[in-house]
Design an enzyme around this catalytic site. Structure first.
Site, mmCIF file in Angstrom:
data_model
loop_
_atom_site.group_PDB
_atom_site.id
_atom_site.type_symbol
_atom_site.label_atom_id
_atom_site.label_comp_id
_atom_site.label_asym_id
_atom_site.label_seq_id
_atom_site.Cartn_x
_atom_site.Cartn_y
_atom_site.Cartn_z
ATOM 1 N N SER A 76 9.924 -4.895 7.057
ATOM 2 C CA SER A 76 9.990 -3.571 7.684
ATOM 3 C C SER A 76 11.427 -3.168 7.964
ATOM 4 C CB SER A 76 9.203 -3.593 9.001
ATOM 5 O OG SER A 76 9.492 -2.454 9.790
ATOM 6 N N LYS A 93 8.860 -9.490 11.923
ATOM 7 C CA LYS A 93 9.275 -9.261 10.537
ATOM 8 C C LYS A 93 10.586 -9.978 10.227
ATOM 9 C CE LYS A 93 5.793 -6.866 9.159
ATOM 10 N NZ LYS A 93 4.879 -7.428 8.134
ATOM 11 N N TYR A 139 7.315 -6.383 17.252
ATOM 12 C CA TYR A 139 6.960 -6.165 15.849
ATOM 13 C C TYR A 139 8.165 -6.432 14.944
ATOM 14 C CZ TYR A 139 6.009 -3.716 11.494
ATOM 15 O OH TYR A 139 5.874 -3.396 10.162
ATOM 16 N N GLN A 197 0.251 -8.423 2.350
ATOM 17 C CA GLN A 197 0.347 -7.166 3.100
ATOM 18 C C GLN A 197 -0.333 -7.255 4.464
ATOM 19 O OE1 GLN A 197 2.219 -4.775 1.572
ATOM 20 N NE2 GLN A 197 2.393 -6.247 -0.111
ATOM 21 N N THR A 209 -7.939 -4.009 10.785
ATOM 22 C CA THR A 209 -7.359 -2.687 10.545
ATOM 23 C C THR A 209 -7.713 -2.161 9.157
ATOM 24 O OG1 THR A 209 -5.285 -3.703 9.795
ATOM 25 C CG2 THR A 209 -5.418 -3.075 12.110
ATOM 26 N N GLY A 210 -8.057 -3.036 8.236
ATOM 27 C CA GLY A 210 -8.489 -2.596 6.920
ATOM 28 C C GLY A 210 -9.865 -1.945 6.986
ATOM 29 N N ILE A 227 -1.804 0.084 2.473
ATOM 30 C CA ILE A 227 -0.943 -0.296 1.359
ATOM 31 C C ILE A 227 -1.655 -1.288 0.434
ATOM 32 C CG2 ILE A 227 1.219 -1.437 0.716
ATOM 33 C CD1 ILE A 227 2.453 -0.327 3.283
ATOM 34 N N ASP A 249 -9.209 -10.031 3.569
ATOM 35 C CA ASP A 249 -9.081 -9.106 4.697
ATOM 36 C C ASP A 249 -10.121 -9.459 5.754
ATOM 37 O OD1 ASP A 249 -8.872 -6.560 6.305
ATOM 38 O OD2 ASP A 249 -7.673 -5.948 4.574
ATOM 39 N N ASP A 309 11.872 2.418 19.601
ATOM 40 C CA ASP A 309 12.085 3.261 18.434
ATOM 41 C C ASP A 309 13.547 3.254 17.985
ATOM 42 O OD1 ASP A 309 9.542 4.039 17.913
ATOM 43 O OD2 ASP A 309 9.754 6.107 18.591
#
Length: 314
Positions: free
Chosen positions: A120, A148, A144, A76, A35-36, A12, A31, A275
């Site tokens: 999120s 957030k 997670y 982000q 993960t980038g 993103i 960064d 989930d």
């Protein structure tokens, strides 16, 4: 204006960097490349309007350096993935909570005018209400999601206590160009596409009738740019950012099969802990607060995403 995009080499973040540069702004990208990916910003490195700082948001001094002279921050940088957060809750606490707090504090100290940050849809937890609407959250189901939720509380406090103009964006299942298909914790769309292009049947967790409000990346870019200019009355809150649709995982799978001209029955596995069963967003609050109007439907976005992955993985 001078913008800081933390996590600017990620999926993103790199798309936001592109959009800001294209409209004539100057961008600092922070960064640590956990993960980038460098290839996401390779085309920007020679641009005089772009500066890269390789550093970690867990280090306050790095955050202070990155925020120097900046008018607005697009935050982000974070660790995604519900399953990984269940395996590594301490790391998620450090990156997603302490890292975000470092960024807000650095922005406050350096006189940043606007702080837009990624939240999120996972904050809705076990709430059965559809569509999901701000103020109707349930109990979170993963570390997670909890990170957030805490980020949103800090966003509210930093606005109310310190006057930092914060705006939180609750992303709903974002997909599109540059979303990594190779990670063990890859999101469902790149994971399915990669498997199908290899003529392998991906595993669908549960019965596949769980639904998601899949949101194409261009909608998220628009939301970030508009949140940067939102009136002060919109600050201190978090808003749903989605298209406003509802697609089951089974529907997603067979749509991908059709677009890739592949006939392969899926394999079904056990449900994943943490989930959410169904996700569908009411985006009216963001529309009213800062004019968010999603333009790219799931059908339009998935065709573009598949074309991008076919070129990447061919």
């Amino acid at each position: 204006m001078l913008y800081l995009v933390s996590g600017g080499a990620g999926f993103i973040g790199s798309n936001i960097c592109d959009a800001l540069i294209e409209r004539g702004d100057t961008v600092v990208c922070l960064d640590n490349f956990t993960t980038g990916k460098r290839e996401n910003i390779q085309h920007l490195l020679s641009n005089p309007q772009f500066k890269l700082i390789e550093g970690d948001i867990r280090d306050l001094d790095t955050c202070l350096q990155a925020c120097e002279g900046v008018q607005a921050v697009s935050h982000q940088a974070a660790w995604g993935s519900v399953p990984r957060s269940i395996e590594m809750p301490l790391e998620y606490e450090e990156v997603n909570i302490r890292g975000t707090l470092n960024m807000m504090e650095a922005a406050r100290r350096q006189g940043v005018q606007r702080f837009v940050y990624a939240s999120s849809s996972s904050v809705y937890g076990d709430s059965p209400t559809l569509p999901k609407k701000e103020g109707q959250e349930g109990q979170v189901l993963s570390p997670y999601a909890l990170t957030k939720k805490v980020d949103e509380e800090y966003g509210r406090l930093y606005h109310n206590l310190y006057g930092l103009h914060t705006v939180g964006l609750r992303y709903f299942n974002v997909f599109g160009r540059r979303q990594d298909p190779d990670s063990y914790y890859a999101a469902v769309i790149p994971r399915f596409v990669k498997a199908l292009l290899s003529k392998q049947a991906p595993t669908i967790h549960g019965d596949g009738e769980q639904s998601r409000d899949f949101t194409y990346i261009d909608n998220v870019i628009q939301a970030n740019l508009k949140a940067m200019q939102a009136p002060e009355a919109a600050c201190g809150s978090a808003y749903n950012i989605a298209y406003g649709g509802q697609v089951t995982v089974n529907e997603l799978y067979f749509t991908l099969c059709r677009l890739l001209h592949i006939e392969l029955p899926p394999e079904y596995g056990s449900d994943r802990p943490g989930d959410i069963r169904h996700s569908n967003a009411d985006v009216s609050a963001a529309q009213y607060a800062f004019g968010y109007e999603p333009k790219s439907s799931f059908e339009c976005g998935i065709e573009r995403a598949v074309s991008w992955y076919k070129e990447l993985l061919s």
